[in-house]
Each structure stands twice: as C-alpha cells, then as structure tokens.
Design a protein around this motif. Structure first.
Motif, PDB file in Angstrom:
ATOM      1  N   GLY A  67     -41.911 -38.766  14.812  1.00  0.00           N
ATOM      2  CA  GLY A  67     -42.022 -39.564  13.690  1.00  0.00           C
ATOM      3  C   GLY A  67     -43.259 -39.359  12.697  1.00  0.00           C
ATOM      4  O   GLY A  67     -43.482 -39.876  11.531  1.00  0.00           O
ATOM      5  N   TRP A  68     -44.524 -38.542  13.109  1.00  0.00           N
ATOM      6  CA  TRP A  68     -45.317 -38.250  12.449  1.00  0.00           C
ATOM      7  C   TRP A  68     -45.505 -36.969  12.099  1.00  0.00           C
ATOM      8  O   TRP A  68     -45.331 -35.769  12.959  1.00  0.00           O
ATOM      9  CB  TRP A  68     -46.751 -38.659  13.375  1.00  0.00           C
ATOM     10  CG  TRP A  68     -46.988 -39.960  13.716  1.00  0.00           C
ATOM     11  CD1 TRP A  68     -46.461 -41.037  13.259  1.00  0.00           C
ATOM     12  CD2 TRP A  68     -48.169 -40.525  14.015  1.00  0.00           C
ATOM     13  NE1 TRP A  68     -46.857 -42.342  13.648  1.00  0.00           N
ATOM     14  CE2 TRP A  68     -48.346 -41.889  14.080  1.00  0.00           C
ATOM     15  CE3 TRP A  68     -49.561 -39.956  14.493  1.00  0.00           C
ATOM     16  CZ2 TRP A  68     -49.084 -42.658  14.597  1.00  0.00           C
ATOM     17  CZ3 TRP A  68     -50.582 -40.834  14.847  1.00  0.00           C
ATOM     18  CH2 TRP A  68     -50.264 -42.240  14.978  1.00  0.00           C
ATOM     19  N   ARG A  69     -45.898 -36.597  10.942  1.00  0.00           N
ATOM     20  CA  ARG A  69     -46.134 -35.321  10.323  1.00  0.00           C
ATOM     21  C   ARG A  69     -47.818 -35.082  10.775  1.00  0.00           C
ATOM     22  O   ARG A  69     -48.467 -35.753  11.202  1.00  0.00           O
ATOM     23  CB  ARG A  69     -46.499 -35.328   8.692  1.00  0.00           C
ATOM     24  CG  ARG A  69     -44.887 -35.585   8.353  1.00  0.00           C
ATOM     25  CD  ARG A  69     -45.237 -36.093   6.815  1.00  0.00           C
ATOM     26  NE  ARG A  69     -46.049 -37.249   6.723  1.00  0.00           N
ATOM     27  CZ  ARG A  69     -46.692 -37.729   5.647  1.00  0.00           C
ATOM     28  NH1 ARG A  69     -46.440 -36.848   4.465  1.00  0.00           N
ATOM     29  NH2 ARG A  69     -47.531 -38.642   5.630  1.00  0.00           N
ATOM     30  N   VAL A  70     -48.180 -33.914  10.517  1.00  0.00           N
ATOM     31  CA  VAL A  70     -49.363 -33.333  10.761  1.00  0.00           C
ATOM     32  C   VAL A  70     -50.649 -34.019  10.099  1.00  0.00           C
ATOM     33  O   VAL A  70     -51.620 -34.722  10.668  1.00  0.00           O
ATOM     34  CB  VAL A  70     -49.695 -31.743  10.564  1.00  0.00           C
ATOM     35  CG1 VAL A  70     -51.159 -31.402  10.765  1.00  0.00           C
ATOM     36  CG2 VAL A  70     -48.885 -31.142  11.598  1.00  0.00           C
ATOM     37  N   ILE A  71     -50.215 -34.368   8.839  1.00  0.00           N
ATOM     38  CA  ILE A  71     -51.245 -35.226   8.137  1.00  0.00           C
ATOM     39  C   ILE A  71     -51.242 -36.686   8.386  1.00  0.00           C
ATOM     40  O   ILE A  71     -52.407 -37.315   8.499  1.00  0.00           O
ATOM     41  CB  ILE A  71     -50.889 -35.260   6.732  1.00  0.00           C
ATOM     42  CG1 ILE A  71     -52.114 -35.773   5.853  1.00  0.00           C
ATOM     43  CG2 ILE A  71     -49.563 -36.075   6.267  1.00  0.00           C
ATOM     44  CD1 ILE A  71     -53.132 -35.093   5.650  1.00  0.00           C
ATOM     45  N   ASP A  72     -50.244 -37.063   9.386  1.00  0.00           N
ATOM     46  CA  ASP A  72     -50.171 -38.386   9.788  1.00  0.00           C
ATOM     47  C   ASP A  72     -51.275 -38.527  11.032  1.00  0.00           C
ATOM     48  O   ASP A  72     -51.951 -39.532  11.304  1.00  0.00           O
ATOM     49  CB  ASP A  72     -48.939 -38.884  10.067  1.00  0.00           C
ATOM     50  CG  ASP A  72     -48.049 -38.982   9.032  1.00  0.00           C
ATOM     51  OD1 ASP A  72     -48.502 -39.403   7.696  1.00  0.00           O
ATOM     52  OD2 ASP A  72     -46.859 -38.814   9.273  1.00  0.00           O
ATOM     53  N   VAL A  73     -51.233 -37.531  11.782  1.00  0.00           N
ATOM     54  CA  VAL A  73     -52.161 -37.517  13.020  1.00  0.00           C
ATOM     55  C   VAL A  73     -53.765 -37.734  12.487  1.00  0.00           C
ATOM     56  O   VAL A  73     -54.440 -38.225  12.974  1.00  0.00           O
ATOM     57  CB  VAL A  73     -52.012 -36.084  13.835  1.00  0.00           C
ATOM     58  CG1 VAL A  73     -53.095 -36.274  14.796  1.00  0.00           C
ATOM     59  CG2 VAL A  73     -50.642 -36.334  14.488  1.00  0.00           C
ATOM     60  N   LEU A  74     -54.080 -37.068  11.337  1.00  0.00           N
ATOM     61  CA  LEU A  74     -55.302 -36.892  10.648  1.00  0.00           C
ATOM     62  C   LEU A  74     -55.463 -38.521  10.062  1.00  0.00           C
ATOM     63  O   LEU A  74     -56.551 -39.080  10.094  1.00  0.00           O
ATOM     64  CB  LEU A  74     -55.477 -35.908   9.610  1.00  0.00           C
ATOM     65  CG  LEU A  74     -56.896 -36.058   9.062  1.00  0.00           C
ATOM     66  CD1 LEU A  74     -57.930 -35.746  10.097  1.00  0.00           C
ATOM     67  CD2 LEU A  74     -57.211 -34.920   8.042  1.00  0.00           C
ATOM     68  N   ALA A  75     -54.235 -39.062   9.542  1.00  0.00           N
ATOM     69  CA  ALA A  75     -54.314 -40.344   9.200  1.00  0.00           C
ATOM     70  C   ALA A  75     -54.848 -41.373  10.201  1.00  0.00           C
ATOM     71  O   ALA A  75     -55.633 -42.147   9.832  1.00  0.00           O
ATOM     72  CB  ALA A  75     -53.185 -40.665   8.235  1.00  0.00           C
ATOM     73  N   HIS A  76     -54.298 -41.049  11.419  1.00  0.00           N
ATOM     74  CA  HIS A  76     -54.494 -42.021  12.214  1.00  0.00           C
ATOM     75  C   HIS A  76     -56.091 -41.640  12.790  1.00  0.00           C
ATOM     76  O   HIS A  76     -56.768 -42.985  13.008  1.00  0.00           O
ATOM     77  CB  HIS A  76     -53.584 -41.460  13.563  1.00  0.00           C
ATOM     78  CG  HIS A  76     -54.089 -42.139  15.030  1.00  0.00           C
ATOM     79  ND1 HIS A  76     -54.050 -43.208  15.520  1.00  0.00           N
ATOM     80  CD2 HIS A  76     -54.398 -41.571  15.904  1.00  0.00           C
ATOM     81  CE1 HIS A  76     -54.555 -43.487  16.591  1.00  0.00           C
ATOM     82  NE2 HIS A  76     -54.685 -42.390  17.111  1.00  0.00           N
ATOM     83  N   LEU A  77     -56.478 -40.571  12.794  1.00  0.00           N
ATOM     84  CA  LEU A  77     -58.007 -40.404  13.278  1.00  0.00           C
ATOM     85  C   LEU A  77     -58.818 -41.179  12.101  1.00  0.00           C
ATOM     86  O   LEU A  77     -60.051 -41.760  12.590  1.00  0.00           O
ATOM     87  CB  LEU A  77     -58.293 -38.919  13.420  1.00  0.00           C
ATOM     88  CG  LEU A  77     -57.580 -38.652  14.503  1.00  0.00           C
ATOM     89  CD1 LEU A  77     -57.673 -36.877  14.562  1.00  0.00           C
ATOM     90  CD2 LEU A  77     -57.947 -38.832  15.993  1.00  0.00           C
ATOM     91  N   GLY A  78     -58.474 -41.065  10.894  1.00  0.00           N
ATOM     92  CA  GLY A  78     -59.374 -41.629   9.985  1.00  0.00           C
ATOM     93  C   GLY A  78     -59.093 -43.136   9.843  1.00  0.00           C
ATOM     94  O   GLY A  78     -60.254 -43.609   9.738  1.00  0.00           O
TER      95      GLY A  78
END
Length: 128
Positions: free
Chosen positions: A36-47
C-alpha cells in the motif's frame, strides 16, 4: 552503548541522500515493498520518524495501538504533500535525528527509559 547502530544510521542517511537526486517523479510513485505504500511513502515514513525524534508529539489516545498502523497514519498525513515537501522534511530532520540519537549515547542519559508506543520501553541509547 550503540555506537554501531549510530554509525549504521549515519551511513544509511548518507546513502539515501546520495540516491534521492537520481529518483524521478515517476519512480517516486512506484509501489514499494511495503504493501500500500509508494516509494515516496517510504521516504515520508523516514521523514516522519526523524521529525518525531526531534519534535516528539504529545501522546494521543486515539492513535492506533499497533505500531504499523501508527506509521500508516503518519504516512497518510503526508500523502497530499509534493515529492519536494517529503524530501525536504527528510533532508531537514534526518541530521537532527542523528544528533538526538548521538546525544542519547551520553552516559548521563543513555539508560533513561524511552517509551515507544506499540513497541515497548527501551534505554535511550538503543534508539539509534
């Protein structure tokens, strides 16, 4: 103390900072290995994690108790952000997160308990 964990976090951030400029807008939108997560969502998670390390939010009893659902909540809050906004949050807060983690290695605070909702309580030095 977890100097190895801190060194690994620094290296991970260094590698990610090196990769980010080479990712296209189309690539940011691709599905990630996280359902359910896009690549940008993984970075959003880290941010989001970096931001919360620096600016811990007040606990909210309405937040999901399962940690993965809590991460979904934080990522969902950022889904309307542009790629640039997500990237900027990570770039701004990741170095500050490392500084907080490094400070947590100091003997005076290393053993202080830190509650991680949904995961347990750990000595501060393990947060790295």
């Amino acid at each position: 103390m977890t100097s190895t964990g801190l060194a690994a976090a620094r290296e991970s951030n260094r590698q990610l900072a090196e990769i980010i400029p080479s990712v296209s807008d189309d690539q940011w939108e691709l599905p990630s290995a996280c359902a359910g997560w896009r690549v940008i969502d993984v970075l959003a998670h880290l941010g989001a994690l970096a931001y919360e390390t620096v600016c811990p939010p007040e606990p909210d009893p309405t937040w999901p108790k399962v940690r993965e659902r809590y991460h979904d909540l934080r990522v969902n809050e950022r889904r309307g952000w542009s790629h640039a906004e997500v990237i900027t949050e990570w770039q701004d807060y990741a170095p500050k997160q490392l500084a907080v983690q490094e400070a947590g290695q100091e003997p005076a605070v290393a053993s202080e308990p830190v509650v991680v909702p949904g995961l347990g309580t750990y000595p501060r030095h393990l947060m790295a």
